[in-house]
Design a protein around this motif. Structure first.
Motif, PDB file in Angstrom:
ATOM      1  N   CYS A   1      -4.672   4.898   5.141  1.00 49.72           N
ATOM      2  CA  CYS A   1      -5.184   4.557   4.638  1.00 49.72           C
ATOM      3  C   CYS A   1      -6.031   4.474   3.224  1.00 49.72           C
TER       4      CYS A   1
ATOM      5  N   LEU B   1       2.831   8.756   6.489  1.00 46.43           N
ATOM      6  CA  LEU B   1       2.935   8.032   7.761  1.00 46.43           C
ATOM      7  C   LEU B   1       3.286   8.311   8.380  1.00 46.43           C
TER       8      LEU B   1
ATOM      9  N   ARG C   1       1.690   4.387  -3.455  1.00 51.81           N
ATOM     10  CA  ARG C   1       1.065   5.690  -2.919  1.00 51.81           C
ATOM     11  C   ARG C   1       2.022   6.267  -2.778  1.00 51.81           C
TER      12      ARG C   1
ATOM     13  N   LEU D   1       0.843  -1.328  -0.136  1.00 46.88           N
ATOM     14  CA  LEU D   1       0.342   0.578   0.037  1.00 46.88           C
ATOM     15  C   LEU D   1       0.695   1.707   0.337  1.00 46.88           C
ATOM     16  N   LEU D   2       1.513   1.004   0.803  1.00 43.81           N
ATOM     17  CA  LEU D   2       2.485   2.901   0.720  1.00 43.81           C
ATOM     18  C   LEU D   2       3.742   2.586  -0.727  1.00 43.81           C
TER      19      LEU D   2
END
Length: 71
Positions: A54, A21, A15, A11-12
């Motif tokens: 997220c 974060l 993006r 996920l990180l």
């Protein structure tokens, strides 16, 4: 105790949000890296904040490694 799987790294990286974060959680980028690689498991409150950041449910980020999240 079963191991947890984590989709946080994916996920990180999709993006490019690791640094954002870390700022959001008021922690280090190193800690986020450890979470993303599955070397650490976050506390429940931290997992909830990460999920909110997220735009996902906690279960979409973490689950049981064997794929059997429901008993």
């Amino acid at each position: 105790m079963e191991k947890l799987r984590s989709n946080l790294g994916e996920l990180l990286s999709e993006r490019g949000l690791k640094g954002a974060l870390a700022i959001y959680l008021k922690t280090s980028a190193s800690y986020i890296t450890h979470l993303a690689k599955g070397h650490h498991t976050p506390r429940v409150d931290t997992a909830l904040r990460i999920a909110r950041f997220c735009g996902r449910k906690v279960e979409e980020i973490w689950g049981l490694a064997n794929g059997k999240d429901e008993e």
